[in-house]
Design a protein around this motif. Structure first.
Motif, PDB file in Angstrom:
ATOM      1  N   ALA A  23       0.833  -1.202   0.000  1.00 52.15           N
ATOM      2  CA  ALA A  23       0.000   0.000   0.000  1.00 52.15           C
ATOM      3  C   ALA A  23       0.867   1.250   0.000  1.00 52.15           C
ATOM      4  O   ALA A  23       0.600   2.210  -0.739  1.00 52.15           O
ATOM      5  CB  ALA A  23      -0.933  -0.007   1.207  1.00 52.15           C
ATOM      6  N   LEU A  24       1.907   1.253   0.811  1.00 56.10           N
ATOM      7  CA  LEU A  24       2.803   2.407   0.880  1.00 56.10           C
ATOM      8  C   LEU A  24       3.504   2.636  -0.452  1.00 56.10           C
ATOM      9  O   LEU A  24       3.561   3.775  -0.947  1.00 56.10           O
ATOM     10  CB  LEU A  24       3.821   2.212   2.004  1.00 56.10           C
ATOM     11  N   GLU A  25       4.012   1.579  -1.051  1.00 56.47           N
ATOM     12  CA  GLU A  25       4.684   1.712  -2.347  1.00 56.47           C
ATOM     13  C   GLU A  25       3.728   2.232  -3.408  1.00 56.47           C
ATOM     14  O   GLU A  25       4.070   3.130  -4.179  1.00 56.47           O
ATOM     15  CB  GLU A  25       5.272   0.368  -2.779  1.00 56.47           C
ATOM     16  N   GLU A  26       2.530   1.673  -3.443  1.00 59.17           N
ATOM     17  CA  GLU A  26       1.552   2.070  -4.454  1.00 59.17           C
ATOM     18  C   GLU A  26       1.126   3.526  -4.285  1.00 59.17           C
ATOM     19  O   GLU A  26       1.062   4.275  -5.252  1.00 59.17           O
ATOM     20  CB  GLU A  26       0.339   1.148  -4.398  1.00 59.17           C
ATOM     21  N   LEU A  27       0.830   3.923  -3.052  1.00 57.36           N
ATOM     22  CA  LEU A  27       0.432   5.314  -2.823  1.00 57.36           C
ATOM     23  C   LEU A  27       1.558   6.275  -3.150  1.00 57.36           C
ATOM     24  O   LEU A  27       1.328   7.331  -3.738  1.00 57.36           O
ATOM     25  CB  LEU A  27      -0.005   5.522  -1.372  1.00 57.36           C
ATOM     26  N   LYS A  39       2.108   7.411   4.308  1.00 57.98           N
ATOM     27  CA  LYS A  39       1.991   6.722   5.596  1.00 57.98           C
ATOM     28  C   LYS A  39       0.820   7.279   6.397  1.00 57.98           C
ATOM     29  O   LYS A  39       0.065   6.529   7.011  1.00 57.98           O
ATOM     30  CB  LYS A  39       3.277   6.859   6.411  1.00 57.98           C
ATOM     31  N   LYS A  40       0.671   8.587   6.383  1.00 50.22           N
ATOM     32  CA  LYS A  40      -0.429   9.219   7.129  1.00 50.22           C
ATOM     33  C   LYS A  40      -1.786   8.765   6.595  1.00 50.22           C
ATOM     34  O   LYS A  40      -2.716   8.534   7.367  1.00 50.22           O
ATOM     35  CB  LYS A  40      -0.316  10.740   7.061  1.00 50.22           C
ATOM     36  N   VAL A  41      -1.899   8.663   5.277  1.00 54.17           N
ATOM     37  CA  VAL A  41      -3.151   8.197   4.669  1.00 54.17           C
ATOM     38  C   VAL A  41      -3.444   6.771   5.128  1.00 54.17           C
ATOM     39  O   VAL A  41      -4.552   6.453   5.568  1.00 54.17           O
ATOM     40  CB  VAL A  41      -3.086   8.264   3.120  1.00 54.17           C
ATOM     41  N   ILE A  42      -2.442   5.915   5.044  1.00 56.49           N
ATOM     42  CA  ILE A  42      -2.625   4.512   5.426  1.00 56.49           C
ATOM     43  C   ILE A  42      -2.955   4.391   6.905  1.00 56.49           C
ATOM     44  O   ILE A  42      -3.842   3.623   7.290  1.00 56.49           O
ATOM     45  CB  ILE A  42      -1.374   3.691   5.053  1.00 56.49           C
ATOM     46  N   GLU A  43      -2.279   5.151   7.740  1.00 51.28           N
ATOM     47  CA  GLU A  43      -2.560   5.125   9.179  1.00 51.28           C
ATOM     48  C   GLU A  43      -3.990   5.554   9.464  1.00 51.28           C
ATOM     49  O   GLU A  43      -4.685   4.936  10.276  1.00 51.28           O
ATOM     50  CB  GLU A  43      -1.582   6.030   9.929  1.00 51.28           C
ATOM     51  N   SER A  52     -10.043  -3.130   6.891  1.00 49.48           N
ATOM     52  CA  SER A  52      -9.457  -4.477   6.889  1.00 49.48           C
ATOM     53  C   SER A  52      -8.398  -4.522   5.784  1.00 49.48           C
ATOM     54  O   SER A  52      -8.262  -3.576   4.996  1.00 49.48           O
ATOM     55  CB  SER A  52     -10.540  -5.511   6.616  1.00 49.48           C
ATOM     56  N   GLU A  53      -7.696  -5.630   5.692  1.00 52.72           N
ATOM     57  CA  GLU A  53      -6.715  -5.795   4.608  1.00 52.72           C
ATOM     58  C   GLU A  53      -7.392  -5.658   3.253  1.00 52.72           C
ATOM     59  O   GLU A  53      -6.874  -4.990   2.361  1.00 52.72           O
ATOM     60  CB  GLU A  53      -6.020  -7.151   4.705  1.00 52.72           C
ATOM     61  N   ASP A  54      -8.546  -6.304   3.095  1.00 58.59           N
ATOM     62  CA  ASP A  54      -9.262  -6.253   1.814  1.00 58.59           C
ATOM     63  C   ASP A  54      -9.714  -4.840   1.483  1.00 58.59           C
ATOM     64  O   ASP A  54      -9.612  -4.397   0.336  1.00 58.59           O
ATOM     65  CB  ASP A  54     -10.465  -7.195   1.822  1.00 58.59           C
ATOM     66  N   GLU A  55     -10.231  -4.129   2.474  1.00 57.69           N
ATOM     67  CA  GLU A  55     -10.697  -2.754   2.238  1.00 57.69           C
ATOM     68  C   GLU A  55      -9.527  -1.840   1.897  1.00 57.69           C
ATOM     69  O   GLU A  55      -9.641  -0.993   1.000  1.00 57.69           O
ATOM     70  CB  GLU A  55     -11.438  -2.231   3.473  1.00 57.69           C
ATOM     71  N   LEU A  56      -8.408  -2.012   2.580  1.00 53.70           N
ATOM     72  CA  LEU A  56      -7.232  -1.198   2.279  1.00 53.70           C
ATOM     73  C   LEU A  56      -6.749  -1.486   0.864  1.00 53.70           C
ATOM     74  O   LEU A  56      -6.464  -0.552   0.100  1.00 53.70           O
ATOM     75  CB  LEU A  56      -6.115  -1.463   3.296  1.00 53.70           C
ATOM     76  N   SER A  57      -6.707  -2.751   0.486  1.00 51.30           N
ATOM     77  CA  SER A  57      -6.292  -3.113  -0.877  1.00 51.30           C
ATOM     78  C   SER A  57      -7.247  -2.538  -1.919  1.00 51.30           C
ATOM     79  O   SER A  57      -6.810  -2.033  -2.959  1.00 51.30           O
ATOM     80  CB  SER A  57      -6.221  -4.634  -1.018  1.00 51.30           C
ATOM     81  N   GLU A  58      -8.541  -2.588  -1.637  1.00 50.66           N
ATOM     82  CA  GLU A  58      -9.534  -2.020  -2.552  1.00 50.66           C
ATOM     83  C   GLU A  58      -9.348  -0.509  -2.697  1.00 50.66           C
ATOM     84  O   GLU A  58      -9.414   0.036  -3.804  1.00 50.66           O
ATOM     85  CB  GLU A  58     -10.941  -2.323  -2.044  1.00 50.66           C
ATOM     86  N   PHE A  59      -9.103   0.174  -1.595  1.00 46.94           N
ATOM     87  CA  PHE A  59      -8.886   1.615  -1.620  1.00 46.94           C
ATOM     88  C   PHE A  59      -7.648   1.946  -2.466  1.00 46.94           C
ATOM     89  O   PHE A  59      -7.693   2.848  -3.310  1.00 46.94           O
ATOM     90  CB  PHE A  59      -8.724   2.154  -0.199  1.00 46.94           C
ATOM     91  N   ILE A  60      -6.577   1.216  -2.255  1.00 46.95           N
ATOM     92  CA  ILE A  60      -5.340   1.458  -2.994  1.00 46.95           C
ATOM     93  C   ILE A  60      -5.538   1.196  -4.480  1.00 46.95           C
ATOM     94  O   ILE A  60      -5.048   1.950  -5.323  1.00 46.95           O
ATOM     95  CB  ILE A  60      -4.183   0.604  -2.425  1.00 46.95           C
TER      96      ILE A  60
END
Length: 100
Positions: A23-27, A39-43, A52-60
């Motif tokens: 997620a960090l690399e992609e953002l 990092k702030k966005v992900i946090e 969740s992991e799935d929701e974070l992956s979907e957002f990215i």
């Protein structure tokens, strides 16, 4: 090898350090921003919005499909969601200037 940030955040929100690293690399690559803003966005998404992991992956994935975008604007919109997942997902459209 995971960074201390990935390990600490991963243990706090039950998201694997590999997902956080991706997620960090992609953002960082997708947005006009630096690693600190990403990092702030992900946090915000992981801790306050309780993604969740799935929701974070979907957002990215959504961010990647809508590149490029300003990471600072994205962070501002995610922060304005105040922990509400639906509003956090709408952040991408707001940054891109699309009607919700």
């Amino acid at each position: 090898m995971s960074s201390e940030w990935e390990e600490k955040l991963g243990s706090a929100c039950s998201i694997s350090s590999d997902i956080l690293k991706q997620a960090l690399e992609e953002l960082s690559e997708s947005c006009y921003g630096d690693a600190n803003t990403s990092k702030k966005v992900i946090e915000e998404l992981a801790l306050n919005c309780q993604f969740s992991e799935d929701e974070l992956s979907e957002f990215i994935r959504s961010v990647s499909r809508n590149c490029p975008m300003d990471a600072k604007k994205l962070h501002n919109e995610v922060t304005r969601a105040k922990g509400k997942k639906a509003l956090a997902f709408d952040a991408v459209n707001k940054v891109m200037g699309r009607p919700l």
